[in-house]
Each structure stands twice: as structure tokens, then as C-alpha cells.
Design a protein around this motif. Structure first.
Motif, short mmCIF file in Angstrom:
data_model
loop_
_atom_site.label_atom_id
_atom_site.label_comp_id
_atom_site.label_asym_id
_atom_site.label_seq_id
_atom_site.Cartn_x
_atom_site.Cartn_y
_atom_site.Cartn_z
N MET A 171 -69.26 3.24 149.94
CA MET A 171 -68.14 4.13 150.22
C MET A 171 -68.60 5.35 151.01
O MET A 171 -67.93 5.78 151.96
N VAL A 172 -69.75 5.92 150.64
CA VAL A 172 -70.28 7.08 151.36
C VAL A 172 -70.61 6.71 152.81
O VAL A 172 -70.26 7.44 153.75
N LEU A 173 -71.27 5.58 152.99
CA LEU A 173 -71.61 5.13 154.34
C LEU A 173 -70.35 4.92 155.18
O LEU A 173 -70.27 5.33 156.34
N GLN A 174 -69.35 4.27 154.57
CA GLN A 174 -68.10 4.02 155.28
C GLN A 174 -67.37 5.31 155.62
O GLN A 174 -66.76 5.44 156.68
N ALA A 175 -67.43 6.29 154.70
CA ALA A 175 -66.78 7.57 154.96
C ALA A 175 -67.41 8.27 156.16
O ALA A 175 -66.72 8.84 157.01
N MET A 176 -68.73 8.21 156.25
CA MET A 176 -69.43 8.80 157.40
C MET A 176 -69.06 8.08 158.69
O MET A 176 -68.78 8.70 159.72
N ILE A 177 -69.06 6.75 158.62
CA ILE A 177 -68.70 5.95 159.80
C ILE A 177 -67.27 6.24 160.22
O ILE A 177 -66.96 6.41 161.40
N THR A 213 -69.01 15.01 143.60
CA THR A 213 -69.66 14.93 142.29
C THR A 213 -70.06 13.50 141.96
O THR A 213 -71.18 13.25 141.48
N LEU A 214 -69.16 12.56 142.24
CA LEU A 214 -69.46 11.15 141.99
C LEU A 214 -70.61 10.68 142.89
O LEU A 214 -71.50 9.95 142.44
N VAL A 215 -70.58 11.10 144.15
CA VAL A 215 -71.64 10.73 145.09
C VAL A 215 -72.98 11.29 144.62
O VAL A 215 -74.00 10.60 144.60
N PHE A 216 -72.98 12.56 144.21
CA PHE A 216 -74.21 13.18 143.72
C PHE A 216 -74.75 12.42 142.51
O PHE A 216 -75.95 12.11 142.45
N ARG A 217 -73.89 12.14 141.55
CA ARG A 217 -74.34 11.44 140.34
C ARG A 217 -74.92 10.07 140.68
O ARG A 217 -75.94 9.65 140.13
N THR A 218 -74.27 9.38 141.60
CA THR A 218 -74.72 8.04 141.97
C THR A 218 -76.10 8.08 142.60
O THR A 218 -77.00 7.33 142.21
N PHE A 219 -76.31 8.98 143.58
CA PHE A 219 -77.61 9.04 144.25
C PHE A 219 -78.68 9.68 143.37
O PHE A 219 -79.86 9.38 143.52
N TYR A 220 -78.26 10.53 142.44
CA TYR A 220 -79.21 11.17 141.53
C TYR A 220 -79.75 10.17 140.51
O TYR A 220 -80.92 10.24 140.11
N THR A 221 -78.92 9.23 140.09
CA THR A 221 -79.32 8.30 139.03
C THR A 221 -79.73 6.92 139.55
O THR A 221 -80.42 6.18 138.84
N ALA A 222 -79.33 6.56 140.76
CA ALA A 222 -79.60 5.20 141.27
C ALA A 222 -81.07 5.03 141.65
O ALA A 222 -81.73 5.99 142.07
N GLU A 223 -81.55 3.82 141.50
CA GLU A 223 -82.89 3.47 141.96
C GLU A 223 -82.80 3.05 143.43
O GLU A 223 -82.34 1.95 143.74
N GLY A 276 -69.04 -4.79 137.25
CA GLY A 276 -69.63 -3.83 136.32
C GLY A 276 -70.32 -2.67 137.01
O GLY A 276 -70.20 -2.46 138.22
N GLU A 277 -71.08 -1.92 136.21
CA GLU A 277 -71.71 -0.69 136.69
C GLU A 277 -72.73 -0.95 137.79
O GLU A 277 -72.87 -0.16 138.72
N ALA A 278 -73.47 -2.05 137.70
CA ALA A 278 -74.49 -2.36 138.72
C ALA A 278 -73.84 -2.53 140.09
O ALA A 278 -74.32 -2.01 141.10
N GLY A 279 -72.74 -3.27 140.14
CA GLY A 279 -72.02 -3.44 141.40
C GLY A 279 -71.35 -2.17 141.84
O GLY A 279 -71.26 -1.87 143.04
N PHE A 280 -70.88 -1.36 140.88
CA PHE A 280 -70.18 -0.12 141.18
C PHE A 280 -71.09 0.87 141.90
O PHE A 280 -70.65 1.59 142.81
N VAL A 281 -72.36 0.92 141.52
CA VAL A 281 -73.33 1.80 142.19
C VAL A 281 -73.42 1.43 143.67
O VAL A 281 -73.37 2.30 144.55
N TYR A 282 -73.53 0.13 143.95
CA TYR A 282 -73.54 -0.32 145.35
C TYR A 282 -72.25 0.10 146.05
O TYR A 282 -72.26 0.53 147.22
N ALA A 283 -71.12 -0.05 145.35
CA ALA A 283 -69.82 0.25 145.96
C ALA A 283 -69.69 1.72 146.33
O ALA A 283 -69.15 2.06 147.39
#
Length: 298
Positions: A126-132, A43-53, A115-122
Motif C-alpha cells: 500500500m505504501v509503495l502504491q501510494a508513492m507511485i 501510524t499504521l505504516v510506522f508500526r508495520t515497518f518498525y515491527t516487520a522483518e 492473516g497478519e503475515a499477509g497483512f504486513v505485505y499488504a
């Protein structure tokens, strides 16, 4: 001291809460972990990719993750060859040092620090690292026996992978979710980080002290907490990263060993005692190293 009090200490207190509760109640972590893996994190991953630029910076992040991983694997292979370590020990060292806890440790640190801007990157990191981790982690935990097919299956068993794909599909076709549905996603996503932080504290409480192979543990901790962020800094000099992303990836590269990787070491009998020892000690010492690194980066 201000960085420790404002950034690191709040995160540690959440970990410590999970640690104390686990010592007190001896809770079965699996149901909580299952909820976090199959409901909260996707859910967090979806929200991040859904809202991120999404922009070219995310491509650079993928390149960064691959370069860091292979650099750490090469270092461990060279060290193991020099010390004439057997394959299982080499794999244990790779598991302990090449895979960082960017999710339930790194993400909250980034949130408090940048803050939130850095958190989006994090979260995307996290998703990339989980796949790796699910691909290469399984491969090295099984000492190559699992093969590429098994490693790929692990990636596609991750619910977060499908959450990412659905979010990207919606973005590509310029679709949108009804407000009430997104509110539901938002509520669950907000609960994810505190939950996985408590889970980490509970996992650490289950790691037993004593009879550590201190020479190997010291090496693993040094590579994870010192060498990894130095390599990360070097990679950022080669890539045109955004200044905030540069700080985020260096800090995440300095996080302790991933607690999840201990499960792989146990499942495939790839030096689980050593892997769990490095995970525990690197997590404790990271209190100092992460504080210093944040002070250096600003």
C-alpha cells in the motif's frame, strides 16, 4: 461460497455501512479523510515497518510494482493509439486502470484471507502504491503539465513517507521505542483499516449513477479486474517471490480502481466522470472477481 462469506462479505459490510451513513447523513468526508491520511495511515505504516522483518522480498515487491505499472501504462497507450483517443482520454484510462485500491480495499481483503503475515505485505505494498500513485498519478492527471518536480512534491507531502523514513531510521540504528509510546501507536494503527474502509464506502456514495460511457467503462473495468491480475501472475513467474507474497500481490493487483485517483482526475480535469464511473463499476464487480481469484489461489 465459503470464501465470499468468510473473506469478502465482512469487508463489504464495512464498506456498505459507510455507504449507507453517507446517503443518510451527507457527512463531510474531508475531516475524516484528513485524520486518516495525516494521523492513522502514517501510524499504521510506522508500526508495520518498525515491527516487520525486512528482507529481500520487499525489494522484489518494489520491482513487481514498477513492472505492473509500466505494463498497464503501455497497454493503455497502445489501446488509445489504436482507437485514436485524445491525450486527456488516454490519461483518464491510465488513471482508472494503472492504480489499484490496495489500501482501503485490498489490505482488509488480505487480512481476512491470509492473516497478519499477509497483512504486513499488504501494508508495505500500500505504501509503495501510494508513492507511485502520488508521483505518476499526478503526472498523468495533469497530462504531463505538472512535471517531475510537482510529482515529487506530492510524494513528499505524504505523511506516510516520513513515517516510513523514521521507522527505517530506528531500525537501521537499532533503536527502540518506550512501551507506553508504542502502545499509543498500536491503538491508533488498529483504528486505521476500519476507518479507511468506511471512508471508501462514503466516497462511493458520492459517485453519481447514469450517463456512463459504457464502452470505455467496460474496457477500464476489464483491464483493472482481469488483465491486471493476469499480468501480475506473469510477473510473479519472473521473480523469486515467497509463496504468500505471490498470492498477496496477485490479489492486490486485482483490486478495483483507487478512489483517491478520482480526486486527481477532478483537480486536473482529466476525464473525472469516466474515472469515477470505472472506479464505481470496478468496485461492484470486484465482489465477484476477487471471490473467484481467492478461490483459484487458495
Amino acid at each position: 461460497m465459503a470464501i465470499f462469506l468468510n473473506v469478502v462479505l465482512p469487508v463489504l459490510l464495512v464498506f456498505f455501512t459507510g455507504y449507507l451513513v453517507q446517503l443518510w447523513k451527507k457527512i463531510d468526508i474531508k475531516p475524516i479523510s484528513t485524520a486518516a491520511i495525516y494521523i492513522m495511515t502514517p501510524t499504521l505504516v510506522f508500526r508495520t515497518f518498525y515491527t516487520a522483518e525486512i528482507n529481500v522480498q520487499y525489494l522484489y515487491m518494489i520491482i513487481f510494482c514498477c513492472m505492473l505499472l509500466f505494463a498497464l501504462i503501455i497497454i493503455n497507450k497502445i489501446y488509445s493509439k489504436i482507437r485514436k483517443y485524445p491525450t486527456d482520454l488516454e490519461s483518464g484510462l491510465i488513471l482508472s486502470t494503472a492504480f489499484m485500491n490496495s489500501g482501503n480495499y485490498g489490505a482488509p481483503i488480505i487480512l481476512f484471507a491470509y492473516g497478519e503475515a499477509g497483512f504486513v505485505y499488504a501494508i508495505i505494498f500500500m505504501v509503495l502504491q501510494a508513492m507511485i500513485m502520488n508521483f505518476f498519478g499526478v503526472y498523468y492527471a495533469a497530462k504531463g503539465r505538472a512535471g517531475i518536480r510537482t510529482s515529487l512534491k506530492m510524494v513528499f507531502k505524504m505523511p506516510a513517507t516520513y513515517a516510513l523514513l523514521v521507522a527505517v531510521f530506528i531500525r537501521v540504528f537499532d533503536l527502540s521505542l518506550p512501551g507506553n509510546l508504542f502502545m499509543t501507536i498500536d491503538i491508533i494503527a488498529e483504528a486505521t483499516i476500519p476507518t479507511v474502509m468506511i471512508i471508501l464506502g462514503m466516497q462511493l456514495a458520492k459517485i453519481k449513477w447514469g450517463n456512463f460511457e459504457w464502452g470505455k467503462v467496460s474496457y477500464g473495468v476489464f483491464v483493472r479486474l482481469i488483465i491486471s491480475p493476469i499480468i501480475a501472475w506473469g510477473i510473479t513467474l519472473l521473480l523469486p517471490l515467497d509463496p504468500l507474497l505471490t498470492k498477496v500481490v496477485i490479489v492486490l493487483a486485482a483490486t478495483p480502481s483507487a478512489a483517491t485517483i478520482v480526486m486527481y482526475a477532478i483537480e486536473f480535469n482529466s476525464k473525472p466522470r469516466l474515472v469515477s464511473s470505472i472506479t464505481l463499476i470496478s468496485t461492484l464487480l470486484s465482489i465477484i472477481t476477487i471471490t473467484l481469484l481467492l478461490a483459484i489461489l487458495g
